[in-house]
Design a protein around this motif. Structure first.
Motif, short mmCIF file in Angstrom:
data_model
loop_
_atom_site.label_atom_id
_atom_site.label_comp_id
_atom_site.label_asym_id
_atom_site.label_seq_id
_atom_site.Cartn_x
_atom_site.Cartn_y
_atom_site.Cartn_z
N VAL A 1 9.30 0.89 -4.75
CA VAL A 1 9.46 2.33 -4.54
C VAL A 1 10.91 2.70 -4.85
O VAL A 1 11.84 2.11 -4.29
CB VAL A 1 9.11 2.74 -3.10
N HIS B 1 0.81 -1.22 0.00
CA HIS B 1 0.00 0.00 0.00
C HIS B 1 0.84 1.28 0.00
O HIS B 1 0.44 2.30 0.55
CB HIS B 1 -0.97 0.01 1.18
N GLN C 1 9.42 7.59 -6.65
CA GLN C 1 8.54 7.04 -7.68
C GLN C 1 8.02 5.69 -7.23
O GLN C 1 8.77 4.85 -6.74
CB GLN C 1 9.30 6.88 -9.01
N ILE C 2 6.72 5.47 -7.40
CA ILE C 2 6.06 4.23 -6.97
C ILE C 2 5.60 3.47 -8.20
O ILE C 2 4.90 4.01 -9.05
CB ILE C 2 4.86 4.53 -6.04
N LYS C 3 5.97 2.19 -8.27
CA LYS C 3 5.56 1.34 -9.39
C LYS C 3 4.82 0.13 -8.83
O LYS C 3 5.36 -0.60 -8.01
CB LYS C 3 6.77 0.88 -10.20
N SER C 4 3.59 -0.09 -9.28
CA SER C 4 2.81 -1.22 -8.79
C SER C 4 3.37 -2.52 -9.33
O SER C 4 3.92 -2.59 -10.42
CB SER C 4 1.34 -1.07 -9.20
N ASN D 1 4.12 -2.87 -4.18
CA ASN D 1 4.77 -1.92 -5.08
C ASN D 1 6.28 -2.00 -4.92
O ASN D 1 6.80 -2.54 -3.95
CB ASN D 1 4.34 -0.48 -4.74
N GLN E 1 1.12 3.07 -2.47
CA GLN E 1 0.36 4.02 -3.27
C GLN E 1 -0.62 4.84 -2.43
O GLN E 1 -1.10 5.88 -2.87
CB GLN E 1 -0.39 3.30 -4.40
N TRP E 2 -0.92 4.37 -1.24
CA TRP E 2 -1.83 5.08 -0.34
C TRP E 2 -1.10 5.87 0.74
O TRP E 2 -1.70 6.69 1.42
CB TRP E 2 -2.77 4.10 0.36
#
Length: 403
Positions: A220, A164, A200-203, A218, A166-167
């Motif tokens: 990061v 998480h 930068q965040i990549k799923s 993810n 991304q949150w």
């Protein structure tokens, strides 16, 4: 250890049940019925955690002066059991159960004042920056660098399997501040904002086929990310000590209440599904034997957890015994998802979206079948995260058995 409930305990149990009946509304129940892992999307999670916060029950393990409940050991057991049996969402552990104890134990007064209140109220969302490509169970080999530049550290590298991210508003992160001596001696523990320039965040896709809002992990990336030295927890190069302290909380959670609820769901499914002879699956001797064996394992785990957490309430650290709980709990979780998959049978298969022949809803069969396969695949990771079970057995052999 006296396991008999007093009249006061029974009154508290009814109080918790009455509150759940009101707070755990139909919308949350509907979302949880399709959850693959006991969590919701961020909006659902925050909604539920704020309900717990408003009631004063979001942090049973925190000291009372910082917002904890002051539950007795029996009340804590009742509370966790009632939430689990009702099937409520698991509160996100990253802030409440992992980062917060480290801040309480090793943070400055300023760090406690800044971070603990919004963690308690779920106004700030946290993620964990531990694993790296090539540094999972061998966490001490991490390479993400943090070079001192005046009042800042400059971070370069990446973190992976970051749940998480991304949150998240903040990350608690292990970084390498020295390459001298043993690898464990050059690690520091930082708190950093996830909106910092250079992140930068990549799923990362997973086998469980996440639906919208359920994407979990993810990678990061950090490119010259500046983090104030004031955001470091404790001393420079002492982060390994703080990380080990945190892992006691990550690995030493109570598994049994949730496992009991999961087994109850399997029993219910088995009354609805048919065996090969056309009768109810629950009447099949082989299937009943599998349920019975799991119930014995879960009851044994429950007794062990009660003994350990009773000691913890008296001031004893969980310590290396947390590795035992992690192994037994995660393996039981996997076994139950396997049994659920067996009970649902062919209706579990359509969770995979057919890119050649898409359907409107993507699934066939009853609603209860939909999460079976996603949960099965999701819980393959349970014996790997928080330190693989192979590593946990090495810890138990050395620190518990003295081998």
């Amino acid at each position: 250890m006296d396991l008999a409930f007093s009249p006061e305990d029974l009154a508290f149990q009814q109080e918790v049940r009455d509150w759940i009946a009101t707070a755990y509304d139909d919308d949350l129940r509907r979302q949880m019925a399709q959850s693959k892992n006991g969590y919701l999307d961020k909006a659902g999670q925050v909604k539920w955690q704020k309900k717990l916060f408003e009631r004063g029950w979001v942090a049973p393990d925190w000291p009372v002066e910082l917002g904890g409940t002051g539950f007795t050991p029996s009340q804590r057991y009742i509370f966790n059991m009632e939430l689990a049996l009702a099937g409520t969402p698991h509160p996100s552990p990253m802030g409440l159960k992992m980062c917060a104890p480290v801040i309480m134990a090793f943070g400055t007064d300023e760090q406690k004042a800044q971070h603990l209140p919004p963690i308690l109220s779920s106004d700030i969302w946290w993620c964990q920056g531990y694993s790296e490509p090539g540094s999972g169970s061998d966490l001490a080999s991490l390479k993400m660098s943090a070079v001192r530049d005046g009042d800042d550290y400059v971070l370069n590298g990446s973190k992976i399997w970051t749940t998480h991210a991304q949150w998240a508003d903040w990350m608690f992160c292990l970084v390498r501040t020295s390459t001298e001596g043993k690898p464990q001696n050059g690690i520091s523990f930082l708190l950093l904002r996830m909106d910092s320039p250079g992140i930068q965040i990549k799923s990362l896709p997973t086998l469980d086929g996440p639906a919208e809002g359920e994407q979990e992990i993810n990678q990061v990336f950090f490119d010259n990310v500046r983090v104030p030295v004031a955001n470091r927890i404790g001393e420079e190069n002492k982060g390994w000590t703080y990380a080990k302290y945190l892992l006691e909380f990550e690995r030493g959670n109570a598994y049994a209440p949730g496992l009991m609820n999961a087994l109850r769901k399997v029993r219910k499914l088995a009354t609805l599904e048919r065996a090969d002879d056309g009768g109810a699956l629950i009447d099949d001797p082989a299937f009943r034997d599998k349920i019975a064996n799991l119930e014995i394992a879960v009851e044994s785990l429950n007794a062990t957890e009660l003994r350990i957490f009773s000691g913890r309430s008296a001031g004893k650290a969980v310590g290396a015994v947390s590795s035992m709980l992690k192994c037994a709990g995660s393996e039981a979780q996997q076994a139950i998802t396997e049994l659920t998959l067996e009970a649902v049978g062919t209706y579990a298969a359509p969770y995979v979206q057919d890119t050649w022949a898409p359907t409107n809803d993507g699934r066939a069969g009853p609603d209860y079948a939909a999460p079976a396969a996603p949960a099965y695949f999701n819980f393959r990771k349970a014996s790997i995260y928080a330190g693989s079970n192979e590593i946990q057995r090495n810890i138990m052999a050395k620190l518990v058995l003295g081998l």
